[in-house]
Design a protein around this motif. Structure first.
Motif, PDB file in Angstrom:
ATOM      1  N   CYS A 194       0.840  -1.164  -0.024  1.00  0.00           N
ATOM      2  CA  CYS A 194       0.151   0.017  -0.042  1.00  0.00           C
ATOM      3  C   CYS A 194       0.773   1.156   0.130  1.00  0.00           C
ATOM      4  O   CYS A 194       2.120   0.804   0.203  1.00  0.00           O
ATOM      5  N   GLY A 195       0.102   2.292  -0.309  1.00  0.00           N
ATOM      6  CA  GLY A 195       1.127   3.492  -0.409  1.00  0.00           C
ATOM      7  C   GLY A 195       1.463   3.932   0.846  1.00  0.00           C
ATOM      8  O   GLY A 195       2.749   4.698   1.024  1.00  0.00           O
ATOM      9  N   HIS A 196       0.679   3.862   2.089  1.00  0.00           N
ATOM     10  CA  HIS A 196       1.284   4.226   3.174  1.00  0.00           C
ATOM     11  C   HIS A 196       2.509   3.465   3.878  1.00  0.00           C
ATOM     12  O   HIS A 196       3.359   4.159   4.216  1.00  0.00           O
ATOM     13  N   CYS A 197       2.483   1.994   3.438  1.00  0.00           N
ATOM     14  CA  CYS A 197       3.772   1.505   3.692  1.00  0.00           C
ATOM     15  C   CYS A 197       5.016   1.613   2.925  1.00  0.00           C
ATOM     16  O   CYS A 197       6.309   1.585   3.318  1.00  0.00           O
ATOM     17  N   ARG A 198       4.658   2.344   1.556  1.00  0.00           N
ATOM     18  CA  ARG A 198       5.729   2.837   0.761  1.00  0.00           C
ATOM     19  C   ARG A 198       6.281   3.957   1.191  1.00  0.00           C
ATOM     20  O   ARG A 198       7.468   4.084   1.093  1.00  0.00           O
ATOM     21  N   GLU A 199       5.509   4.778   1.692  1.00  0.00           N
ATOM     22  CA  GLU A 199       5.785   6.175   2.065  1.00  0.00           C
ATOM     23  C   GLU A 199       6.387   6.249   3.456  1.00  0.00           C
ATOM     24  O   GLU A 199       7.447   7.079   3.841  1.00  0.00           O
ATOM     25  N   ASN A 200       5.777   5.441   4.506  1.00  0.00           N
ATOM     26  CA  ASN A 200       6.090   5.374   5.796  1.00  0.00           C
ATOM     27  C   ASN A 200       6.368   4.085   6.193  1.00  0.00           C
ATOM     28  O   ASN A 200       5.441   3.511   6.920  1.00  0.00           O
TER      29      ASN A 200
END
Length: 239
Positions: free
Chosen positions: A69-75
């Protein structure tokens, strides 16, 4: 008519509490886990979740080609990987509520069996249940994560570790990910030493903020890798 409905309702709940009936459709045939194979296959499986946090990526019936997911990619989270193979939808929601708020041992054992049916391949050196503040534990009567961890620990032959919740947290149900994270700052404490690799046990993962805060504390206390193993994940549309 009322008496008929009352008797039917009593029979339904009796069947749910007795072995020999599928926990979901109440048919007399069941597997050793407590359900029939047809119901097991039709459970709300989290088939397209993010490989790291298991946040559902399949929204509206359209399968996502993403694996993270985008959240795990960014943070990137403090935990390495999550095993949360079911979605918090019916009939899992009813089963969790019966366990959590009615302290149903049969519901609890069914959740344990479901977790064991798709267990992680490696759990490290111990299980760490999400702790509950003593005041809330007294109000509820037990810590559902600790109960699950105790049962799972017997199955996988791993020790159950202990963390402390130092803050009486307000309800997290209506809060988003950032608000939950702020609530949880400094909430948990662990006295080491810890095994290099451990697995956090929880019932339902909503935004992942609680497991994130506990994983951060476990790493601070000496762990090198932290994973998550939980019953169900709240669908993305509800986060």
């Amino acid at each position: 008519m009322f008496l008929t409905r009352l008797v039917h309702g009593a029979n339904t709940w009796a069947k749910k509490g007795l072995p020999g009936y599928c926990a979901f459709c109440l048919s007399p045939g069941q597997t050793s886990g407590g359900w029939c194979q047809e119901c097991f296959e039709q459970l709300p499986w989290n088939a397209n979740g993010c490989w790291q946090c298991k946040e559902p990526l399949d929204v509206g019936g359209i399968a996502s080609v993403q694996s993270i997911c985008g959240h795990c990619r960014e943070n990137p989270p403090a935990f390495t990987v999550a095993t949360v193979e079911l979605l918090f939808e019916e009939p899992i929601r009813e089963l969790v509520h019966d366990f959590k708020f009615n302290a149903s041992p049969r519901a609890g054992m069914l959740l344990v069996e479901l977790m064991m049916s798709k267990a992680p391949s490696y759990l490290g050196g111990g299980l760490l249940p999400v702790p509950m503040h003593t005041t809330r534990a007294r109000q509820r009567g037990f810590n559902q994560s600790r109960w699950l961890a105790d049962q799972l620990g017997k199955r996988v032959k791993l020790p159950v570790l202990t963390a402390e919740c130092r803050q009486q947290l307000p309800s997290q149900r209506t809060l988003n990910r950032n608000e939950r994270a702020k609530n949880l700052v400094g909430a948990f404490h662990i006295n080491g030493p810890l095994p290099p690799h451990l697995t956090i046990i929880d019932d339902v993962v909503t935004t992942g903020a609680t497991c994130q805060a506990l994983a951060e504390e476990a790493l601070r206390a000496g762990a090198k890798r932290v994973d998550i193993w939980a019953v169900a994940r709240t669908p993305l549309v509800h986060n």
